[in-house]
Scaffold this active site. Structure first.
Site, PDB file in Angstrom:
ATOM      1  N   LYS C 290       0.792  -1.235   0.000  1.00 31.43           N
ATOM      2  CA  LYS C 290       0.000   0.000   0.000  1.00 31.43           C
ATOM      3  C   LYS C 290       0.827   1.289   0.000  1.00 31.43           C
ATOM      4  CE  LYS C 290      -3.910   0.314   0.352  1.00 31.43           C
ATOM      5  NZ  LYS C 290      -4.718   0.369   1.550  1.00 31.43           N
ATOM      6  N   GLU C 297      -6.228  12.695   2.659  1.00 30.37           N
ATOM      7  CA  GLU C 297      -7.410  12.242   3.401  1.00 30.37           C
ATOM      8  C   GLU C 297      -7.584  13.059   4.681  1.00 30.37           C
ATOM      9  OE1 GLU C 297      -8.006   7.615   2.943  1.00 30.37           O
ATOM     10  OE2 GLU C 297      -5.867   8.057   3.130  1.00 30.37           O
TER      11      GLU C 297
END
Lengths: 480, 480, 480, 480
Positions: C290, C297
């Site tokens: 990832k 965010e």
């Protein structure tokens, strides 16, 4: 009621007022545009109240019968209709005036022992209980469509996302069932709001209680309430049940907004995971190639507005002196708007789900992305005896190696793997495999097909009894 | 974990990262300042997880024992303490690092089969359940003080208000009990939020479920959860329980803000209904005569902030793509602030109620205002047979007549009354009387002394079992 | 000030109080944790006030000099430091106590003719003006990075989106400049908030004005204010300037949240338009592959919290009785949190922009999607004389035809085109071309390269003068 | 446009759609109910656009003339009317359809080079600019009434409050002028919102700009815009101007809510400072003696709702992908509701102020409360040489002494005063005096009569030029 000086509709008060209301103020003050939709509830209340007044000795049996007859006529005459705008100050005045028209001076007796404060609280509770039941039926129909899609797309994998980055493979049905879990909590919150509304305030008077020997428990029974309010002062200014409903509505819309965001993304050209139907998309006035997911965008937008309604209500109530204050009149517009919008949204989302075409091939291809198996690769090392944190670090370096060379994890050679750890062996290929990856997640709540099948069946058993009677479903339409 | 390139605390990831985080980003990203307060919960979780990993065959009995011993030591060493700021990226990394310090490489095994996503959700639920119980205890203590005041002020009447205008007389105890009714609903909402939190997400992994044969139900039991989550994807991003809590907190504060508004009004020179104690009021730096009801003003102000926390949370969640997104990290700061502030507010209001001196004479005099009896005067005419609406109109004119002459309703002569209606007779004086006015409102929920007495006793029976154990009450302080 | 009965810090009042404050209340009431950050502003204010008191004849020149000397020492001693927690009730009491420590009883003269009400309003305005200037500098640095990216990605096309559906091709630089337009309005809103703050309340006393012959305009000049407040009652309770700031901050964060949403999308595997840098992304504790766009965010999440701060403030102020109320003390925590968070976010976004790698090839390929030219195809027919609405309809059918056959618009034959309209001719290929499509949009504001170049240069000229002095930029860090 | 498959109104798109919209979705999607009120703005826009298309060579002079003639007829025919519900998808489709009805196929040319995206943004800006001007006129009329009341109540003192506790005496006119200061800032915020709206988006197309050689600056001039938008992508999704308006509206309502709270308090029996007029109060359906300040309560309640509209809008915009998204359609309902409600509220408050009867004797008596002079007593000691802090402490003890004995400060003897400080002398009586207390506060912004007179005159000079033309004032009504 001679000497009514105002040019507007008759008022229930005014004995000592010398000037009529300012027209702008009268418009602001008039609530019939809004509370007129509770006409049937107010008639029902009046029917029960007439009985109660007879029980209390305020009305004779004949008087009660005459009033009841008139009210029942009104129920029929106004079935499915709303009072004309500006016909009265509010729905209570309107009903009293209609009653007086039918039974004359006798009608002036109906407001004995009660106040518009306990009356409007009672009407609103009756109305909300009824509307919540309709909304729950529509929610069940919508979830049913979700479950149908989970069934029809059975077996299709997709990449699960965190941070909008591909994370691990899951079943598309597992993805859909995550919303079932959210919506089940929403169903429950709606039930609680209905439960909160289920308590009779009538018999509290304006604030201090009622001075006539009304049987409040019998009254509650007649109106279908399970409880009676415990303190008259609280009863007339308690709007918690409206907050509970707006909160439930805001949460439900919040969950739907997440579904909407996903579907908007998934139907973009870049994701291309699904196509939304013609019935819930629109074109462009200028770009002939467009298919815009308007329905889902409106869901997302309306979720923001729904959240603001809850906020407005909380802010409205905060810091109010206790007892009834006129500020409370502002409670109904947001609640009624919430009911109507939610009712419509639930049907539109149901329609959107019914028409959604998933693109199984695209989803399969995306789920086959070998990097989604990196966690399983680390787990492989774990079962070889390497501590997870080290395994994670080793695989992190393998991933970097593969990315630098633009290779898939599945296309590295065993020799390459063994550069990173000697624990890698030929059995690694069994772990680097979409199906086994899905199947390994077989705990309760996991994405293993057997588990998801079980979850889907449980969900069906949960929601089937919540579906409305077929006819109710069809006729629900008129409340919009 | 060689090659850790960042100057900051150790990360659980980073295998493929080539540059350390930007310091500002690292500060924003680091959550230990906030989630550090869940250290004990995280240790508890790790203890249960070690057992579960042994059950799943990932740890041997010896390994499990070593880890458990180390974790228990950490529980003791960190009792009542928080991790130092910036000691790690988050509380989970901190615990893993502490564990590795104690048991070496073995500690790297603890993160097997789980993710910080399901871990933080579990910690937060454990924490919230614990904190809600403390808050409910404090709420009960505060209500107990309210009931004590209702008892000690027994028999004192006051004018009840609607629209901040004197309306009808009520008992001061009846007034206080209206807040008991509100706070009882709040107690219930807090219970529901705790119930919503009572569901184990652990075993959901990052999003797709756990690939090791963990016994989730046994795990739930060990951690005290009644249920286990039903869908892994939902489990890691479900924050409904936090919303439920913030909603309950906002509602509770809203009710307290109404009490605060009343008490601020009531302690003004103009109302003069009560005096607040030295312990919860302040003076002025410039006006030596002032006694300011600061505590109650802060309650009112903090209710606005509490409401904004709920709003922020709803807005945070709306429109998020499904699955875990980092935005969710912003969930804890408002919740922890809400817990701390609410805990303090409940104690301050308790103190304020304990010290409130009501001014019985002033209240009595205000309640004796004869215009408060106008409704009873209308009711008098009703029992003489005049329809209520007409009676209301007649009395309205009587009131206007008295006001124009600056007379009380009780000082008009019978002859004057009979100018307005021949139904007025000598027995009218019995109705124009504070005591009979109170006593007539004897339905359930009414302000008649007998009813209020009964309501007070019921309230005492309701709240007594909710009081915390004496010691818990004393030691509750440390959570602030 | 003998007989201070409280165990807590010294109070400026208390002459007539017999009991010390409740400790919980004292904690709630104490504002030093929060207003302590305005220590330098309060010292500055005191310096100017000492002069003013001398001007008013309250202090002699010697007294003024002694006080000024002491205050200047304090300025130095406390440079960059905050008062220790709980050292006083608030920053004003703290400064008075420090002053008394240095100059003895003379220090008790400083609070003459003023109140903490006008004092805190003045401090807060001074502080906000200073902080807004710093924030504007950081905003300019961030926009500068945006313009640098617009420059470095010059000439790269991308699909422009509406409804998240590909709509028409635009330049990536044009896309970036759309944010410059938003942020320019935000810069302006911040300037207005600073302007709103730029008005001196000092000299308004507690509410009624000051009774000593202070020269308010000279005082304003000394403190750098352009205006003086016009009504003392308004001056002590006016928090509009804080609302203006929170509104500006919420709008700025809203715009950044839209940028964040785009960048999160664009860095997904599906869009793959760009890669965010290691410095602002993180890995996963469980999934080694990832790269999560955490910074963006957090921007999106914090925008929700920022919006809730504005809301909390508006709700706090609504319905307050006029004049100062203690509720107003809740104004500072959200404002200071907003300042700190915004300051950090601006630097993180700057860093994110600096490290963004756009994937020119992917963007080019996506922009070459022939369906993006459908509007131009309709325009082609328009210049052949067909009314636009008909042209739109014809092209709509062409698009449907191509989609059904899975062909690009550019791969249909002329014969196929002529099935839909005889106006299609060989020159159609010139219109079905990315470059000409871009160039045709050459009006002001359009995406034609020449226009975008011009817009970019104007933007550079606009923002360059707003950049902070290099040193200020470096040293700005300490305010976080 | 044959083959229109939907049963609903004609769509501007649909060439490639095979199924008609779902009726619920169509209802949600249809915006004519809402944007229909901008019919005249859309006609105006079309007129200017026809000119622009001629300038661009898309229309001949004859075609332009025919279209202009038809549009002018429509202007007249629809003067003061709104399109019938469901007559079209939106106001733009409605106008195009009406035009086609009048000029046939030629009408299909009007949508050339533009999109509903830039069109609706332009209409909304035109509408908002017009409505803000009307609102500002009403605000000026309302303030004018406030100033009239300040004039007619000249010289009447009242107790000024902080913390709702009597603090110091002020003039009632000074109190009223504090609102003039707030409302002046609101006037300014409305001007800025109008300024923000004053920028032409038309010519931006759907997102990428316009491909026909339109003269945008001439177009702006024709429509009365001062600026043209700078970036097409921003232009179609910029809703900042609506936020600016809702923010201005929320602030204005917040200030009015504070006035409302005061007037509700002041008209309570306990304060009894003023009586509100019959035109803005109501009676009770049950309590004949009531005079409820409903208008002011509605102002307070509607302020909460107004604040929630701003919040809904901010939440709507946050996190949206850039470019136009259908969520934006939700922008107009809250804005139009805000316009209408604010317009009505301003007139109702104006009416309330016009009818307010202040009770000069009650105010005078309350202002004569000797404890309001405590600050002056301390100031007295200051000018005798005692440091303020000590003087404050001494007076605090005097106050306590007087309160314990239930005496006024003015009824203590000099001997009693000298018990507390030997500095007290016979001249103290001069300071313990309402008039001198008022007069001493003579700095700018203070409550000294001379200052207040000056402030009142300045306020009159400020607001007189803002009053609408008499006729506009009368005819303004129709917009409600």
């Amino acid at each position: 009621m001679e000497n009514q000086q105002t040019k507007g509709p008759a008022k229930m008060w005014g004995g000592r007022f010398k000037q009529p209301p300012d027209p702008d103020f009268e418009f602001l003050n008039e609530s019939l545009r809004c509370d007129g939709r509770m006409l049937q509830e107010d008639l029902t209340l009046n029917l029960a109240w007439a009985d109660a007044l007879q029980g209390a000795g305020v009305l004779t049996a004949e008087e009660r019968d005459a009033i009841v007859r008139a009210l029942e006529e009104l129920q029929t005459e106004w079935e499915g209709k709303r009072p004309p705008a500006a016909a009265a100050e509010d729905v209570h005045s309107f009903v009293e005036a209609m009653l007086v028209e039918k039974v004359g001076r006798l009608g002036y007796r109906i407001h004995t022992g009660r106040s518009r404060n306990d009356q409007v609280a009672t009407d609103t509770r009756l109305h909300l209980i009824k509307e919540i039941a309709i909304l729950q039926g529509r929610l069940a129909q919508m979830v049913k469509e979700l479950l149908t899609l989970a069934e029809s797309s059975w077996g299709v994998p997709m990449p699960g996302f965190t941070h909008l980055q591909r994370a691990q493979p899951i079943l598309f049905s597992h993805y859909l069932l995550s919303f079932e879990a959210m919506l089940d909590r929403d169903f429950d919150r709606l039930s609680r709001a209905a439960q909160a509304a289920n308590c009779l305030p009538l018999g509290s008077g304006a604030l201090a209680g009622c001075a006539f020997p009304i049987q409040r428990r019998r009254l509650a029974q007649a109106l279908g309430f399970q409880e009676i309010s415990r303190n008259s002062l609280d009863a007339v200014s308690d709007r918690d049940f409206l907050c509970d409903f707006l909160y439930a509505a805001a949460m439900l819309m919040m969950h739907l907004s997440r579904l909407a965001t996903d579907f908007i993304l998934f139907s973009s050209r870049e994701f291309n995971f699904l196509q939304m139907g013609d019935r819930v998309t629109t074109g462009s006035s200028i770009m002939p190639q467009k298919r815009n997911p308007d329905a889902m965008e409106l869901v997302r937008g309306k979720a923001a507005i729904m959240e603001s309604r809850l906020l407005g209500m909380l802010s409205l109530l905060r810091g109010l002196p206790s007892g009834y204050n006129k500020d409370l009149q502002e409670d109904k517009a947001p609640v009624f708007a919430a009911i109507d919008e939610l009712g419509m949204i639930l049907r539109v989302v149901r329609c959107a789900l019914a028409d959604t075409q998933i693109k199984a091939e695209v989803l399969r291809r995306a789920a086959a992305d070998s990097f989604l198996l990196a966690t399983d690769l680390a787990d492989y090392l774990v079962q070889k005896g390497i501590p997870f944190r080290e395994a994670h670090h080793i695989v992190g370096r393998v991933v970097g190696y593969a990315l630098d060379r633009e290779k898939e994890l599945t296309s590295l050679t065993l020799a390459e793997y063994r550069e990173f750890s000697e624990e890698f062996d030929a059995d690694v290929w069994h772990w680097l495999n979409l199906e086994s990856c899905l199947e390994r997640r077989s705990l309760e709540g996991g994405t293993a097909p057997s588990r998801v099948r079980q979850a889907l069946e449980e969900a069906q058993r949960r929601w089937d009894p919540r579906l409305p009677e077929p006819t109710a479903a069809e006729s629900g339409k008129d409340t919009v």
